[in-house]
Scaffold this motif. Structure first.
Motif, PDB file in Angstrom:
ATOM      1  N   PRO A 189       0.806  -1.220   0.000  1.00 17.07           N
ATOM      2  CA  PRO A 189       0.000   0.000   0.000  1.00 17.07           C
ATOM      3  C   PRO A 189       0.845   1.278   0.000  1.00 17.07           C
ATOM      4  CG  PRO A 189      -0.925  -1.596   1.506  1.00 17.07           C
ATOM      5  CD  PRO A 189       0.391  -2.158   1.060  1.00 17.07           C
ATOM      6  N   THR A 190       1.877   1.321   0.833  1.00 16.83           N
ATOM      7  CA  THR A 190       2.741   2.503   0.884  1.00 16.83           C
ATOM      8  C   THR A 190       3.482   2.688  -0.434  1.00 16.83           C
ATOM      9  OG1 THR A 190       3.088   2.013   3.231  1.00 16.83           O
ATOM     10  CG2 THR A 190       4.479   3.710   2.257  1.00 16.83           C
ATOM     11  N   LEU A 191       3.936   1.584  -1.029  1.00 15.82           N
ATOM     12  CA  LEU A 191       4.651   1.682  -2.306  1.00 15.82           C
ATOM     13  C   LEU A 191       3.716   2.051  -3.452  1.00 15.82           C
ATOM     14  CD1 LEU A 191       7.142  -1.316  -1.997  1.00 15.82           C
ATOM     15  CD2 LEU A 191       7.653   1.128  -1.838  1.00 15.82           C
ATOM     16  N   ILE A 192       2.451   1.667  -3.367  1.00 19.81           N
ATOM     17  CA  ILE A 192       1.478   2.094  -4.380  1.00 19.81           C
ATOM     18  C   ILE A 192       1.274   3.598  -4.297  1.00 19.81           C
ATOM     19  CG2 ILE A 192      -0.960   1.973  -5.049  1.00 19.81           C
ATOM     20  CD1 ILE A 192      -0.806  -1.040  -4.196  1.00 19.81           C
ATOM     21  N   LEU A 193       1.168   4.127  -3.075  1.00 20.81           N
ATOM     22  CA  LEU A 193       1.082   5.581  -2.897  1.00 20.81           C
ATOM     23  C   LEU A 193       2.326   6.255  -3.450  1.00 20.81           C
ATOM     24  CD1 LEU A 193      -0.160   8.160  -1.660  1.00 20.81           C
ATOM     25  CD2 LEU A 193       0.970   7.545   0.501  1.00 20.81           C
ATOM     26  N   SER A 194       3.489   5.687  -3.133  1.00 21.32           N
ATOM     27  CA  SER A 194       4.756   6.224  -3.638  1.00 21.32           C
ATOM     28  C   SER A 194       4.776   6.224  -5.163  1.00 21.32           C
ATOM     29  CB  SER A 194       5.916   5.383  -3.102  1.00 21.32           C
ATOM     30  OG  SER A 194       7.124   5.726  -3.732  1.00 21.32           O
ATOM     31  N   THR A 195       4.305   5.148  -5.770  1.00 23.60           N
ATOM     32  CA  THR A 195       4.312   5.037  -7.226  1.00 23.60           C
ATOM     33  C   THR A 195       3.362   6.044  -7.856  1.00 23.60           C
ATOM     34  OG1 THR A 195       4.821   2.677  -7.024  1.00 23.60           O
ATOM     35  CG2 THR A 195       4.007   3.430  -9.144  1.00 23.60           C
TER      36      THR A 195
END
Length: 467
Positions: free
Chosen positions: A328-334
């Protein structure tokens, strides 16, 4: 270019390039069961570091010239024979210099044992990128897409052969990519008849100087983006262990679906915007397209968060399942990185590569410092948080700086609400609060309703222009 032609061309190029981009990017997702079944956590961590290191070296060895070939080849003002001949000469000279550093690379932990493979990887990928970018300047987008599909099929077959049948592990993974790049390079050279554009006598000092002036700032820019994207993986490997980095590397694969969706569009978008000369039309074009683009990224990002666990369960082996908690955090980052990339096209249009360098430097410093403290505090999750925060910082920086060149209509209320919802989804998913499933579904529904009309209107607009 007339409005009708401009939107028609963007739609057509997006569709054609999308075929090639989708096939190559989705392969990395579909092959996850193969990778995670035949590579251990530690081996996958090493593979990830090797590929990321090679991706860092390519722009350094080529002096960023491959990107300059695309930019100068698309402007219609420079002889394309000069553009390709200059790009190829710089690439080959750069690789010759790179060979001198083999003894140094051989001493690097985790990489030194694969020095030869790194060199072959860099050489084949560098030439593949050069010819692929140049083919785009010739508007041969169908050839580009066909070669991408062929390259994907080759990689798929070789991965199965090298990993599942012959079981040669890390080397097999690298060799599949190397052979695919080499074959695609040859196909592009033959079918685009690129020999007609390679004329050493056409290399001119003033054009070479202009291309280097544009490309050289891209070297540290690319290196710094690499640090932002990959430093967390090296720091996780160093501060925790390679097995933890293996999990973290796998967790990047689902967010990469968002890069896939964005990349399909961005390839065509860059080609279209570089041919637009009118300042007023550029502003309208950027604003109209960004409204559609942000809606697409927010809705897709939201759905990926909701289904992160399900997708992970389907695509990876059981030993890698815990990687979902970083997604989830990496999706936000992406999602934030997609917006940063979109704004970066303004720098490309204006040939302001030095501004891109400054933004990236500040973002990288922000990220490395964040990694140092947050990994200690929150473990692997801290690395993901640091990456997201650094992209948010660079996004805000570019949002203010690019307004002096091409002001974009942001539709700020919709953008702000959407970002808040996406952040809330991340927190709820990671914490797994009571009734998190219906709450996540409700938040996704909110985003879909919020962006349904912009997406529908944009689709109608493009289809109408394309008809």
């Amino acid at each position: 270019m007339a409005k009708t032609d401009r939107y028609k061309k963007l739609f057509s190029n997006t569709l054609i390039l999308g075929i090639g981009t989708f096939s190559s990017k989705v392969l990395t997702i579909l092959l996850m069961p193969l990778y995670t079944s035949f590579l251990t956590n530690g081996e996958y961590g090493i593979v990830d570091l090797l590929v990321q290191a090679a991706n860092l070296l390519i722009p350094m060895v080529s002096l960023g010239m491959n990107t300059a070939v695309l930019r100068f080849g698309m402007d219609g003002e420079t002889d394309r024979r000069t553009v390709l001949s200059t790009g190829l000469a710089v690439d080959l000279i750069g690789f010759g210099v790179f060979l001198l550093f083999a003894p140094l690379i051989a001493t690097i932990p985790s990489l030194g044992d694969y020095t030869l493979w790194i060199y072959v990887f860099v050489f084949t990928s560098m030439l593949h990128y050069l010819f692929a970018y140049f083919v785009k300047t010739l508007q041969k987008v169908r050839l580009f897409a066909i070669c991408s599909v062929i390259g994907t099929a080759i990689t798929l077959l070789l991965d199965i052969l090298f990993l599942a049948v012959w079981k040669i592990g890390v080397v097999g993974y690298l060799l599949a990519i190397i052979l695919s790049d080499a074959i695609c390079t040859l196909l592009l050279f033959l079918f685009a008849k690129l020999h007609r554009y390679i004329r050493p006598a056409q290399i001119k000092k003033d054009i070479t100087r202009a291309m280097l002036k544009y490309s050289i700032p891209l070297i540290p820019t690319t290196a710094l983006w690499w640090v932002t994207d990959v430093s967390d993986r090296y720091m996780v490997a160093y501060m925790i262990d390679e097995a933890a980095n293996g999990l973290y590397a796998v967790s990047y694969k689902i967010p990469n679906l968002l890069i896939l969706i964005s990349g399909i569009f961005m390839d065509a978008w860059q080609m279209s915007v570089l041919t637009e000369k009118s300042r007023l039309e550029q502003q309208k074009f950027f604003s109209n397209i960004f409204k559609m683009y942000q809606s697409l990224i927010f809705v897709c990002g939201s759905l990926l968060i909701v289904f992160a666990k399900v997708i992970t369960r389907i695509l990876v082996a059981d030993s890698f399942y815990l990687s979902w908690q970083y997604m989830p955090t990496l999706i936000l980052s992406t999602a934030l990185s997609c917006f940063v990339t979109f704004l970066g096209t303004i720098y490309v249009v204006e040939k302001k590569s030095n501004h891109a360098l400054i933004d990236t430097l500040l973002g990288t410093i922000f990220n490395v410092i964040g990694n140092f403290f947050l990994i200690r505090a929150f473990g692997v999750q801290g690395a993901a948080i640091s990456t997201a925060a650094s992209y948010a910082f660079v996004f805000l920086l570019r949002a203010f700086k690019t307004r002096r060149y091409i002001p974009i209509d942001w539709d700020l209320p919709r953008f702000g609400i959407s970002m808040a919802v996406l952040i809330a989804q991340c927190v709820i998913m990671i914490a797994e609060i009571p009734c998190w499933i219906p709450i996540e579904a409700a938040l996704s529904a909110v985003l879909i309703l919020l962006h349904f009309r912009p997406l529908l209107n944009s689709a109608k607009h493009i289809l109408k222009r394309g008809g």
